[in-house]
Design a protein around this motif. Structure first.
Motif, PDB file in Angstrom:
ATOM      1  N   LYS A   2       0.738  -1.063   0.107  1.00 41.29           N
ATOM      2  CA  LYS A   2      -0.016   0.106   0.005  1.00 41.29           C
ATOM      3  C   LYS A   2       0.720   1.350   0.209  1.00 41.29           C
ATOM      4  O   LYS A   2       1.991   1.402   0.707  1.00 41.29           O
ATOM      5  CB  LYS A   2      -0.869   0.075   1.345  1.00 41.29           C
ATOM      6  N   HIS A   3       0.632   2.314  -0.745  1.00 38.63           N
ATOM      7  CA  HIS A   3       1.285   3.568  -0.754  1.00 38.63           C
ATOM      8  C   HIS A   3       0.116   4.696  -0.760  1.00 38.63           C
ATOM      9  O   HIS A   3      -0.897   4.832  -1.422  1.00 38.63           O
ATOM     10  CB  HIS A   3       1.516   3.700  -2.325  1.00 38.63           C
ATOM     11  N   ILE A   4       0.264   5.106   0.744  1.00 43.46           N
ATOM     12  CA  ILE A   4      -0.663   6.030   0.841  1.00 43.46           C
ATOM     13  C   ILE A   4      -0.167   7.651   1.008  1.00 43.46           C
ATOM     14  O   ILE A   4       1.102   7.497   1.839  1.00 43.46           O
ATOM     15  CB  ILE A   4      -1.178   5.852   2.364  1.00 43.46           C
ATOM     16  N   VAL A   5      -0.679   8.535   0.485  1.00 41.06           N
ATOM     17  CA  VAL A   5      -0.044   9.947   0.548  1.00 41.06           C
ATOM     18  C   VAL A   5      -1.110  10.782   0.817  1.00 41.06           C
ATOM     19  O   VAL A   5      -2.228  10.651   0.315  1.00 41.06           O
ATOM     20  CB  VAL A   5       0.624  10.351  -0.914  1.00 41.06           C
ATOM     21  N   MET A   6      -0.922  11.725   1.877  1.00 41.13           N
ATOM     22  CA  MET A   6      -1.891  12.709   2.266  1.00 41.13           C
ATOM     23  C   MET A   6      -1.219  14.211   1.963  1.00 41.13           C
ATOM     24  O   MET A   6      -0.171  14.313   2.406  1.00 41.13           O
ATOM     25  CB  MET A   6      -2.185  12.703   3.763  1.00 41.13           C
ATOM     26  N   TRP A   7      -2.119  14.950   1.577  1.00 39.94           N
ATOM     27  CA  TRP A   7      -1.567  16.488   1.100  1.00 39.94           C
ATOM     28  C   TRP A   7      -2.345  17.434   1.885  1.00 39.94           C
ATOM     29  O   TRP A   7      -3.571  17.342   1.968  1.00 39.94           O
ATOM     30  CB  TRP A   7      -1.391  16.738  -0.365  1.00 39.94           C
ATOM     31  N   ARG A   8      -1.745  18.579   2.526  1.00 43.70           N
ATOM     32  CA  ARG A   8      -2.529  19.946   2.688  1.00 43.70           C
ATOM     33  C   ARG A   8      -2.258  20.642   1.457  1.00 43.70           C
ATOM     34  O   ARG A   8      -1.298  21.042   0.921  1.00 43.70           O
ATOM     35  CB  ARG A   8      -2.094  20.355   4.087  1.00 43.70           C
ATOM     36  N   MET A   9      -3.499  21.129   1.279  1.00 42.01           N
ATOM     37  CA  MET A   9      -3.392  22.131   0.012  1.00 42.01           C
ATOM     38  C   MET A   9      -3.064  23.675   0.458  1.00 42.01           C
ATOM     39  O   MET A   9      -3.222  24.028   1.495  1.00 42.01           O
ATOM     40  CB  MET A   9      -4.632  22.314  -0.667  1.00 42.01           C
ATOM     41  N   LYS A  15      -8.642  26.503  -4.480  1.00 42.81           N
ATOM     42  CA  LYS A  15      -8.176  25.159  -3.584  1.00 42.81           C
ATOM     43  C   LYS A  15      -9.044  23.869  -3.958  1.00 42.81           C
ATOM     44  O   LYS A  15      -8.335  22.972  -4.098  1.00 42.81           O
ATOM     45  CB  LYS A  15      -8.119  25.596  -2.263  1.00 42.81           C
ATOM     46  N   MET A  16     -10.372  24.077  -3.769  1.00 44.52           N
ATOM     47  CA  MET A  16     -11.044  22.757  -4.166  1.00 44.52           C
ATOM     48  C   MET A  16     -11.020  22.542  -5.482  1.00 44.52           C
ATOM     49  O   MET A  16     -10.952  21.249  -5.877  1.00 44.52           O
ATOM     50  CB  MET A  16     -12.412  23.217  -3.728  1.00 44.52           C
ATOM     51  N   GLU A  17     -10.654  23.545  -6.512  1.00 38.82           N
ATOM     52  CA  GLU A  17     -10.802  23.107  -7.902  1.00 38.82           C
ATOM     53  C   GLU A  17      -9.340  22.326  -8.052  1.00 38.82           C
ATOM     54  O   GLU A  17      -9.280  21.439  -8.838  1.00 38.82           O
ATOM     55  CB  GLU A  17     -10.787  24.134  -8.953  1.00 38.82           C
ATOM     56  N   GLU A  49      -8.544  20.684  12.361  1.00 44.99           N
ATOM     57  CA  GLU A  49      -7.208  21.213  12.394  1.00 44.99           C
ATOM     58  C   GLU A  49      -6.062  19.845  12.027  1.00 44.99           C
ATOM     59  O   GLU A  49      -5.116  20.250  11.312  1.00 44.99           O
ATOM     60  CB  GLU A  49      -6.567  22.015  13.601  1.00 44.99           C
ATOM     61  N   ALA A  50      -6.514  19.032  12.417  1.00 43.81           N
ATOM     62  CA  ALA A  50      -5.480  17.539  12.170  1.00 43.81           C
ATOM     63  C   ALA A  50      -5.812  16.959  10.583  1.00 43.81           C
ATOM     64  O   ALA A  50      -4.872  16.293  10.222  1.00 43.81           O
ATOM     65  CB  ALA A  50      -5.934  16.761  13.217  1.00 43.81           C
ATOM     66  N   ALA A  51      -6.679  17.492  10.151  1.00 44.64           N
ATOM     67  CA  ALA A  51      -7.165  16.883   8.759  1.00 44.64           C
ATOM     68  C   ALA A  51      -6.286  17.155   7.461  1.00 44.64           C
ATOM     69  O   ALA A  51      -5.811  18.602   7.466  1.00 44.64           O
ATOM     70  CB  ALA A  51      -8.543  17.198   8.212  1.00 44.64           C
ATOM     71  N   SER A  52      -6.055  16.362   6.670  1.00 49.66           N
ATOM     72  CA  SER A  52      -5.263  16.794   5.288  1.00 49.66           C
ATOM     73  C   SER A  52      -6.517  16.871   4.297  1.00 49.66           C
ATOM     74  O   SER A  52      -7.682  16.755   4.562  1.00 49.66           O
ATOM     75  CB  SER A  52      -4.519  15.487   4.979  1.00 49.66           C
ATOM     76  N   ASP A  53      -6.135  17.605   3.208  1.00 52.32           N
ATOM     77  CA  ASP A  53      -7.257  17.881   2.338  1.00 52.32           C
ATOM     78  C   ASP A  53      -7.435  16.748   1.255  1.00 52.32           C
ATOM     79  O   ASP A  53      -8.663  16.521   0.730  1.00 52.32           O
ATOM     80  CB  ASP A  53      -6.729  19.178   1.539  1.00 52.32           C
ATOM     81  N   LYS A  84       2.655  19.069  -6.956  1.00 49.41           N
ATOM     82  CA  LYS A  84       3.683  20.218  -6.304  1.00 49.41           C
ATOM     83  C   LYS A  84       3.533  21.500  -6.282  1.00 49.41           C
ATOM     84  O   LYS A  84       3.674  22.183  -5.249  1.00 49.41           O
ATOM     85  CB  LYS A  84       5.084  19.546  -7.031  1.00 49.41           C
ATOM     86  N   PRO A  85       2.965  22.319  -7.417  1.00 52.97           N
ATOM     87  CA  PRO A  85       2.716  23.583  -7.220  1.00 52.97           C
ATOM     88  C   PRO A  85       1.711  24.045  -6.464  1.00 52.97           C
ATOM     89  O   PRO A  85       1.629  25.291  -6.005  1.00 52.97           O
ATOM     90  CB  PRO A  85       2.221  24.104  -8.612  1.00 52.97           C
ATOM     91  N   TYR A  86       0.825  23.016  -6.040  1.00 51.16           N
ATOM     92  CA  TYR A  86      -0.344  23.623  -5.197  1.00 51.16           C
ATOM     93  C   TYR A  86      -0.497  22.900  -3.769  1.00 51.16           C
ATOM     94  O   TYR A  86      -1.597  23.174  -3.115  1.00 51.16           O
ATOM     95  CB  TYR A  86      -1.806  23.123  -5.957  1.00 51.16           C
ATOM     96  N   VAL A  87       0.596  22.444  -3.302  1.00 53.62           N
ATOM     97  CA  VAL A  87       0.162  21.552  -2.007  1.00 53.62           C
ATOM     98  C   VAL A  87       1.277  22.268  -1.013  1.00 53.62           C
ATOM     99  O   VAL A  87       2.455  22.723  -1.553  1.00 53.62           O
ATOM    100  CB  VAL A  87       0.656  20.161  -1.970  1.00 53.62           C
ATOM    101  N   ALA A  88       0.959  22.253   0.114  1.00 60.79           N
ATOM    102  CA  ALA A  88       1.831  22.989   1.178  1.00 60.79           C
ATOM    103  C   ALA A  88       2.241  21.933   2.202  1.00 60.79           C
ATOM    104  O   ALA A  88       3.504  22.279   2.778  1.00 60.79           O
ATOM    105  CB  ALA A  88       0.968  23.983   1.949  1.00 60.79           C
TER     106      ALA A  88
END
Length: 97
Positions: A2-9, A15-17, A49-53, A84-88
């Motif tokens: 399994k490969h799991i990745v989580m991002w914060r935008m 942001k939603m688009e 606050e703990a959530a990723s997008d 990469k351009p849109y995640v923090a």
């Protein structure tokens, strides 16, 4: 594997688009990369606050297949153009099951 990745935008008016673009383009890799057994991309609705997008959950038959996916030109192109351009922030977890 399994490969799991989580991002914060990154904060932005669209942001939603951008999150939807990530989902659509990552899920499209299923038809482009043979070693990718399964892929799901979800957009978060939890407003804590703990959530990723955005989260990616993908499945591979081996660690070697995961490595092939990560180095595949189609995967790299999606990362360069849509992620990469849109995640923090990015978090990842890879494991055998």
């Amino acid at each position: 594997v399994k490969h799991i990745v989580m991002w914060r935008m990154a904060e932005s008016d669209d942001k939603m688009e951008r999150a939807k673009d990530i989902k659509e383009n990552l899920e499209a890799l299923k038809d482009k990369i043979d070693v990718l057994v399964d892929i799901q991309v979800g957009i978060n609705f939890n407003d804590t606050e703990a959530a990723s997008d955005v989260v990616l959950v993908s499945t591979f038959n081996s660690e070697a297949d995961l490595n092939e996916y990560q180095n595949h030109p189609a995967h790299k192109a999606v990362g360069t153009a849509y992620v990469k351009p849109y995640v923090a922030e990015r978090r990842v977890c890879d494991y055998e099951f």
